[in-house]
Design an enzyme around this catalytic site. Structure first.
Site, PDB file in Angstrom:
ATOM      1  N   CYS A  48       0.831  -1.208   0.000  1.00 42.35           N
ATOM      2  CA  CYS A  48       0.000   0.000   0.000  1.00 42.35           C
ATOM      3  C   CYS A  48       0.872   1.267   0.000  1.00 42.35           C
ATOM      4  O   CYS A  48       1.509   1.586   1.002  1.00 42.35           O
ATOM      5  CB  CYS A  48      -0.910  -0.041   1.235  1.00 42.35           C
ATOM      6  SG  CYS A  48      -1.787   1.483   1.583  1.00 42.35           S
ATOM      7  N   CYS A  51      -0.001   3.893   2.652  1.00 41.37           N
ATOM      8  CA  CYS A  51       0.405   3.408   3.986  1.00 41.37           C
ATOM      9  C   CYS A  51       1.885   3.730   4.232  1.00 41.37           C
ATOM     10  O   CYS A  51       2.257   4.170   5.324  1.00 41.37           O
ATOM     11  CB  CYS A  51       0.186   1.900   4.107  1.00 41.37           C
ATOM     12  SG  CYS A  51      -1.527   1.387   3.877  1.00 41.37           S
TER      13      CYS A  51
END
Length: 122
Positions: A48, A51
């Protein structure tokens, strides 16, 4: 199997605890239910991009709010925990106190996360 909890620690004492097993998650969550301490659960994934982008900010918040417990959970490692919290996008931050969800923030929103931590930490 080695250690199931890893702590990424900075020299100024901020830490984010990465939980890698269901047993260790259950231990962490049970201890938070009896504590007055706010727990911020960071649901993320290795793949991600957002993230990874917010990770340094989360570590900075862990330094700033040393009285708050920061837990990082990879949704691919612990999909049942992500399912229990109905995580549908990453990053998702769930603020929990005494075992109950207080707030939820989805996405890269450091300022909003900081405000929510300030609101619920005491």
């Amino acid at each position: 199997m080695g250690a199931q909890i890893s702590t990424k620690q900075r020299s100024d004492d901020g830490k984010v605890i990465s939980v890698h097993s269901l047993d260790n998650w259950n231990t962490q969550f049970q201890s938070s239910r009896t504590s007055n301490k706010l727990m911020v659960i960071d649901f993320s994934a290795a793949w991600c991009g957002p993230c990874k982008f917010i990770e340094p900010a989360v570590h900075d918040l862990a330094v700033e709010f040393s009285d708050v417990e920061f837990i990082k959970i990879d949704v691919d490692e612990l999909p049942d925990v992500a399912k229990d919290f109905e995580v549908q996008a990453m990053p998702t931050f769930v603020l929990v106190k005494k075992g109950k969800e207080r707030e939820r923030i989805v996405g890269v929103k450091k300022d909003e996360l900081q405000r929510m931590i300030e609101k619920h930490r005491f």
